[in-house]
Scaffold this active site. Structure first.
Site, PDB file in Angstrom:
ATOM      1  N   GLU A 187       2.377  -7.654  -0.170  1.00  0.00           N
ATOM      2  CA  GLU A 187       1.004  -7.146  -0.129  1.00  0.00           C
ATOM      3  C   GLU A 187       0.440  -6.944  -1.528  1.00  0.00           C
ATOM      4  O   GLU A 187      -0.542  -6.234  -1.704  1.00  0.00           O
ATOM      5  CB  GLU A 187       0.940  -5.846   0.677  1.00  0.00           C
ATOM      6  CG  GLU A 187       1.258  -6.075   2.142  1.00  0.00           C
ATOM      7  CD  GLU A 187       0.942  -4.880   3.030  1.00  0.00           C
ATOM      8  OE1 GLU A 187       0.404  -3.862   2.526  1.00  0.00           O
ATOM      9  OE2 GLU A 187       1.226  -4.964   4.225  1.00  0.00           O
ATOM     10  N   LYS A 189      -4.742  -1.133  13.757  1.00  0.00           N
ATOM     11  CA  LYS A 189      -4.600  -2.552  13.420  1.00  0.00           C
ATOM     12  C   LYS A 189      -5.001  -3.330  14.666  1.00  0.00           C
ATOM     13  O   LYS A 189      -4.235  -3.354  15.649  1.00  0.00           O
ATOM     14  CB  LYS A 189      -3.141  -2.866  13.089  1.00  0.00           C
ATOM     15  CG  LYS A 189      -2.592  -2.177  11.844  1.00  0.00           C
ATOM     16  CD  LYS A 189      -1.074  -2.347  11.795  1.00  0.00           C
ATOM     17  CE  LYS A 189      -0.489  -2.075  10.423  1.00  0.00           C
ATOM     18  NZ  LYS A 189       1.000  -2.030  10.455  1.00  0.00           N
TER      19      LYS A 189
HETATM   20  P1  PGA Z   1       3.170  -5.175   8.646  1.00  0.00           P
HETATM   21  O1  PGA Z   1       3.284  -3.765   7.965  1.00  0.00           O
HETATM   22  O2  PGA Z   1       1.778  -5.639   8.622  1.00  0.00           O
HETATM   23  O3  PGA Z   1       4.134  -6.031   7.885  1.00  0.00           O
HETATM   24  O4  PGA Z   1       3.693  -4.975  10.056  1.00  0.00           O
HETATM   25  C1  PGA Z   1       2.220  -3.062   7.453  1.00  0.00           C
HETATM   26  C2  PGA Z   1       2.417  -1.586   7.726  1.00  0.00           C
HETATM   27  O5  PGA Z   1       3.488  -1.186   8.192  1.00  0.00           O
HETATM   28  O6  PGA Z   1       1.490  -0.813   7.537  1.00  0.00           O
HETATM   29 ZN    ZN Z   2       3.329   0.955   8.604  1.00  0.00          ZN
END
Ligand code: PGA
Ligand code: ZN
Length: 424
Positions: free
Chosen positions: A208, A338
């Site tokens: 990231e 998300k």
């Molecule tokens: P991921 O993790 O998008 O790789 O699942 C991001 C997070 O845990 O916030």
């Molecule tokens: Zn997370």
């Protein structure tokens, strides 16, 4: 699905295209058109996922042939003729076409790309930016920009497990606006990079965009983060605070937490984590314990909830019912939202509304798509998480916020006062 009489908003075509994400894996882009507007939606992908997330539909070789085929055979014919403003109706139809609890028939990836595309089309056909369309729909007034939480060091599943914790982040909670917040964080990012390279600890960047450190322990990482914040002259806690994504699922095995060479029993792990929160300026902790260790999740909550936010991610997977239960059971007072964890924009919005402090979040596998920023602004989320402030798929999002702010200057959200969120 039924067509409406208002032809200008009627969906005329729906297409799908496999494109590439920031980890060189294929992902899905859906494009939908009315007579005079078009818009796209793109699916992101996680690497550290909760067990109850919507399933991705992927071929055994990692490709997306079956997802594209099902989109063309089942989703596209159903979308044609629908009113793109009817997001709830479109999402209900997608859910019923899929027909599974875990979204495995059409795939959470296919569903979210479609759902995001039609949301964006509704805004485009109204000649409005997406954030503004969403804000007007929910009657938002006196708007603010969400407070960014930005990764400085990456670990866990995003950096070969070198450090057990996944995200060492900062929240510039004393900044008055988005441009100032980003400037402060960029300074901290550079300071951390210089400190690490002076000491021979720098190994490039993680998934990231945060620095990938060669550090021996989590405490060494926290010490470095504090030094980097101080090097920029910012005041700890008043101006910049630390936020950790522990992502504890990743190092919980056989009833123990495996951290820095030790196998800790859950109560010892919770105690260690609480000690860190007393020693360091930490105000947010995400997934402190594993999703199948809810008792110790709650034990951490009891020790920390007066001081900061306990953020559910893998535990609640953007699911409104799971969020409500975890809040009631005193495990969390905040949650990541998300959209691809749950599958549709409507469900993600419901999850956001069911949460005391929602944090709209991207995934570790991303593209240059920036719609997540529009969701966070339009839904007036208090915080946003999209990774670090390096790598194009991350800066695309922060830069989107800069452009929104230039066109419509807004102050930043204030950091929520944790004491006021406690359940009694
Ligand atoms: P991921 O993790 O998008 O790789 O699942 C991001 C997070 O845990 O916030
Ligand atoms: Zn997370």
């Amino acid at each position: 699905m039924t067509a409406t009489s208002d032809g200008r908003y009627r969906i005329r075509s729906a297409e799908i295209l496999p494109i590439y994400d920031s980890r060189a894996r294929q992902t899905l882009q859906v494009t939908v058109c009315t007579v005079d507007a078009s818009a796209a939606g793109v699916a992101p992908a996680g690497a550290s996922r909760g067990h109850h997330e919507a399933r991705e539909l992927r071929d055994p070789d990692g490709g997306l042939m079956s997802a594209c085929a099902r989109f063309r055979q089942e989703i596209a014919p159903s979308l044609i003729g629908m009113d793109c403003r009817n997001q709830a109706g479109i999402d209900a139809a997608l859910i019923s076409l899929d027909g599974t609890d875990d979204r495995s028939h059409l795939g959470g990836n296919t569903l979210i790309a479609t759902s995001m595309a039609t949301t964006a089309l509704a805004a485009a056909s109204n000649r409005m930016p997406l954030w503004q369309y969403l804000a007007e729909n929910q009657g938002a007034t006196e708007m603010r920009m969400p407070l960014p939480q930005i990764q400085i060091l990456g670990g866990g599943a995003h950096a070969g497990g070198r450090l057990p914790l996944q995200d060492f982040m900062v929240v510039p909670l004393g900044a008055e606006d988005w441009p100032t917040a980003l400037r402060w964080v960029a300074e901290i990012y550079h300071a951390a990079g210089s400190l690490m390279s002076e000491r021979g600890m720098l190994q490039g960047v993680a998934d990231e965009g945060g620095w990938w450190p060669n550090l021996q322990s989590c405490e060494a990482a926290l010490d470095l983060l504090v030094l980097a914040i101080e090097a920029t002259g910012r005041k700890l806690q008043d101006e910049v605070t630390i936020s950790l994504d522990i992502a504890a699922n990743q190092f919980y095995r056989k009833g123990c937490y495996h951290v820095d060479g030790e196998a800790l029993a859950p109560h010892a792990w919770v105690e260690k984590l609480l000690q860190w929160t007393r020693r360091y300026p930490i105000r947010m902790v995400e997934d402190p314990c594993a999703e199948d260790d809810p008792e110790n999740y709650a034990a951490f909550y009891e020790g920390f909830h007066q001081q900061g936010l306990i953020v559910g991610d893998d535990l609640v997977v953007s699911n409104g019912a799971r969020i409500r239960r975890a809040v009631k059971d005193r495990q969390i007072n905040a949650a990541l939202i998300k959209p691809n964890q749950v599958g549709t924009v409507t469900e993600a919005h419901e999850a956001l509304l069911s949460c005391p402090v929602p944090i709209v979040s991207a995934r570790s596998g991303e593209t240059e798509d920036t719609a997540i920023v529009d969701l966070a602004v339009g839904w007036q989320a208090p915080l946003i998480k999209v990774g670090s402030i390096a790598r194009g798929e991350r800066t695309a999002k922060w830069n989107r916020g800069l452009r929104v702010h230039q066109a419509h200057p807004m102050p930043l959200m204030r950091f929520p006062h944790p004491g006021s969120l406690s359940q009694h």
